[in-house]
Design a protein around this motif. Structure first.
Motif, PDB file in Angstrom:
ATOM      1  N   ASN A 134     116.730 -21.229  26.309  1.00 50.76           N
ATOM      2  CA  ASN A 134     116.449 -22.654  26.141  1.00 50.76           C
ATOM      3  C   ASN A 134     115.131 -23.056  26.815  1.00 50.76           C
ATOM      4  O   ASN A 134     115.073 -23.995  27.613  1.00 50.76           O
ATOM      5  N   GLY A 185     112.496 -24.491  25.617  1.00 50.52           N
ATOM      6  CA  GLY A 185     111.982 -25.802  25.266  1.00 50.52           C
ATOM      7  C   GLY A 185     112.470 -26.877  26.213  1.00 50.52           C
ATOM      8  O   GLY A 185     111.677 -27.677  26.742  1.00 50.52           O
ATOM      9  N   GLU A 186     113.776 -26.908  26.482  1.00 51.06           N
ATOM     10  CA  GLU A 186     114.356 -27.922  27.361  1.00 51.06           C
ATOM     11  C   GLU A 186     113.955 -27.692  28.813  1.00 51.06           C
ATOM     12  O   GLU A 186     113.666 -28.647  29.560  1.00 51.06           O
ATOM     13  N   LYS A 210     110.421 -28.777  29.402  1.00 51.43           N
ATOM     14  CA  LYS A 210     110.351 -30.240  29.357  1.00 51.43           C
ATOM     15  C   LYS A 210     110.798 -30.849  30.679  1.00 51.43           C
ATOM     16  O   LYS A 210     110.205 -31.831  31.167  1.00 51.43           O
ATOM     17  N   ARG A 211     111.850 -30.292  31.285  1.00 47.36           N
ATOM     18  CA  ARG A 211     112.343 -30.800  32.568  1.00 47.36           C
ATOM     19  C   ARG A 211     111.300 -30.637  33.661  1.00 47.36           C
ATOM     20  O   ARG A 211     111.214 -31.462  34.578  1.00 47.36           O
ATOM     21  N   GLN A 236     103.999 -28.032  29.413  1.00 46.03           N
ATOM     22  CA  GLN A 236     103.755 -28.145  27.973  1.00 46.03           C
ATOM     23  C   GLN A 236     102.859 -27.010  27.505  1.00 46.03           C
ATOM     24  O   GLN A 236     101.922 -26.591  28.204  1.00 46.03           O
ATOM     25  N   ARG A 252     106.544 -31.408  23.476  1.00 47.08           N
ATOM     26  CA  ARG A 252     107.620 -30.929  24.348  1.00 47.08           C
ATOM     27  C   ARG A 252     108.979 -31.002  23.657  1.00 47.08           C
ATOM     28  O   ARG A 252     109.168 -31.755  22.706  1.00 47.08           O
ATOM     29  N   GLY A 253     109.936 -30.220  24.199  1.00 44.19           N
ATOM     30  CA  GLY A 253     111.312 -30.288  23.716  1.00 44.19           C
ATOM     31  C   GLY A 253     111.604 -29.367  22.550  1.00 44.19           C
ATOM     32  O   GLY A 253     111.281 -28.171  22.579  1.00 44.19           O
ATOM     33  N   ILE A 254     112.212 -29.899  21.491  1.00 39.87           N
ATOM     34  CA  ILE A 254     112.651 -29.099  20.344  1.00 39.87           C
ATOM     35  C   ILE A 254     111.472 -28.426  19.653  1.00 39.87           C
ATOM     36  O   ILE A 254     111.560 -27.264  19.239  1.00 39.87           O
ATOM     37  N   THR A 268     108.740 -27.391  20.987  1.00 38.46           N
ATOM     38  CA  THR A 268     108.343 -26.234  21.805  1.00 38.46           C
ATOM     39  C   THR A 268     109.282 -25.056  21.565  1.00 38.46           C
ATOM     40  O   THR A 268     108.833 -23.917  21.413  1.00 38.46           O
ATOM     41  N   GLN A 269     110.601 -25.337  21.521  1.00 39.84           N
ATOM     42  CA  GLN A 269     111.572 -24.268  21.280  1.00 39.84           C
ATOM     43  C   GLN A 269     111.370 -23.634  19.910  1.00 39.84           C
ATOM     44  O   GLN A 269     111.426 -22.407  19.769  1.00 39.84           O
TER      45      GLN A 269
END
Length: 447
Positions: A347, A349-350, A353-354, A358, A364-366, A368-369
């Motif tokens: 995981n 991406g998450e 993001k936390r 970047q 960021r997030g989904i 990125t994943q």
């Protein structure tokens, strides 16, 4: 004159103690590997391993992982394989069960402890089922009717001998796991189970080398060929296993007093071969099942069923060309599948993001994943081809060279060779880390 820091291995009490404890536990494990299961008939077991069938080929894989204990049917006949199976099952269940996945994301450290606990607990029923399955499979393969000196089952007064046999096999597996934990705690850190499997694999090398020497062929030429093939294969394994795709990541700057530090540039290394040797074992297991099932129908009175069973046995025989081709394809497919499962668990991406990090040019997030998934799939193609080629090379030589030396030319199987190279590399890295912690400079360590 500078002396190599490797001399410190034997002058440092702490490091020498860890190495000697590791060697001592491995010797103890190999002694335990020769303790037979109560009531076993070793002559019948030996006759089964001399057969040329898909089932005996599958048993050969398990025998390799257990270090020859299966062919001796010792109390360690299952090795630590039930634990590895339980570990894989737990890993596959994490993304399926939301509560487990949430636990891993909220507190990774506690999540890993929970996974380790459930893995050990799951090992007991997995070991029991594996013991029952092995005994029943061996009984099906022998013409004498049973590999035991009594009738296996809970009826006719055989309950106590049957339970003794099963408990001794499961207990042997737990003993192997315990010895591995002792190595990780008091010997070389975090290498316990890896070294247990490693010791079992390399214990087969003398017998395979002896097979080449007594083959009656051109021994010197075969030994030279063996050395060249092994050197090239090991070089490729190390080169690919060390291969990484570094994805640039930008971490945000931190506020120090009234100042804001500059953003930090770093890399996220993605492994070319994330799946390791697991796809090889799964592929061999799956390809052995059709041949095993066909054995039950080969003597059927129904003509088409008997013909189909004969075709399955010929096609899925490790000595056929079709087996090599199908094995190659299966290894590639399973490499992609297992890598996908493992990579999704990370995981990235998450997690990035936390941390406020970047990948330049990627949201960021989904997003990125998804980007990292595409990159991982592209580099996995190289890893899958590598595994498929290394896995099928011994079978190709088995088709080219005489049967008695074709597979012995590698001394160990493809999956075994990947394990051996990986364990040796990781062990040296851990020893180097230990030496650095004791104050030795990296330049001296590397000579």
């Amino acid at each position: 004159m500078k002396r190599s820091a490797w001399r410190y291995l034997w002058t440092s009490v702490d490091i020498r103690k860890k190495i000697l404890i590791t060697i001592g536990i491995l010797i103890l494990y190999r002694f335990a590997a020769n303790i037979p299961v109560p009531g076993i008939n070793r002559d019948v077991i030996a006759s089964i391993f001399q057969q040329q069938s898909p089932a005996s080929s599958l048993l050969g894989v398990f025998d390799m992982l257990s270090g020859g204990t299966l062919s001796n049917f010792s109390i360690l006949a299952m090795g630590v394989y039930p634990y590895i199976t339980a570990q894989i099952i737990i890993q596959l269940l994490v993304p399926i069960i939301p509560s487990l996945q949430r636990r891993m994301e909220e507190n990774p450290k506690e999540g890993r402890k929970l996974m380790e606990k459930w893995t050990v607990l799951l090992t007991i029923p997995m070991g029991t089922l594996s013991a029952l399955g092995q005994i029943q499979l061996f009984n099906q393969l022998t013409s004498s009717g049973s590999i035991l000196n009594y009738t296996f089952g809970l009826s006719n007064g055989n309950a106590i001998p049957t339970l003794t046999t099963v408990v001794s096999m499961v207990g042997g597996t737990m003993l192997g796991i315990w010895l591995g934990e002792l190595i990780s705690e008091y010997g070389i850190p975090n290498q316990g189970l890896s070294l247990i499997i490693f010791a079992g694999i390399v214990s087969r090398i003398p017998s395979n080398l002896y097979s080449i020497i007594i083959s009656g062929q051109s021994v010197v030429l075969l030994l030279i060929l063996m050395a060249v093939i092994l050197a090239l294969t090991i070089f490729v394994i190390i080169y690919v296993q060390q291969g990484r795709r570094n994805v640039p990541v930008l971490f945000p700057g931190r506020r120090v007093g009234n100042r804001m530090s500059m953003p930090v540039k770093s890399n996220l290394p993605l492994m070319i071969n994330l799946a390791g040797m697991i796809p090889l074992i799964f592929a061999q297991t799956i390809l052995s099942l059709p041949g095993i099932i066909a054995q039950f129908f080969i003597n059927s009175n129904t003509t088409w069923l008997a013909n189909m069973a004969a075709w399955m046995q010929n096609t899925f025989n490790s000595g056929s060309v079709w087996y090599v081709v199908i094995y190659f394809i299966f290894v590639m497919l399973l490499t992609f599948f297992y890598t996908e499962v493992l990579f999704e668990q990370q995981n990235y991406g998450e997690n990035l993001k936390r941390q406020g990090a970047q990948i330049p040019g990627v949201v960021r997030g989904i997003a990125t994943q998804n980007y990292l998934n595409r990159v991982q799939r592209r580099i996995t193609l190289v890893g899958a081809l590598f595994l498929a080629v290394v896995a099928t090379i011994p079978y190709v030589f088995g088709l080219i060279l005489p049967a008695n030396i074709g597979k012995s030319i590698f001394l160990v199987s493809a999956s075994g060779l990947i394990i051996v190279v990986g364990v040796v590399r990781d062990t040296f890295n851990i020893i180097e880390t230990e030496m650095k912690l004791h104050g030795y400079d990296e330049k001296l360590i590397k000579g």
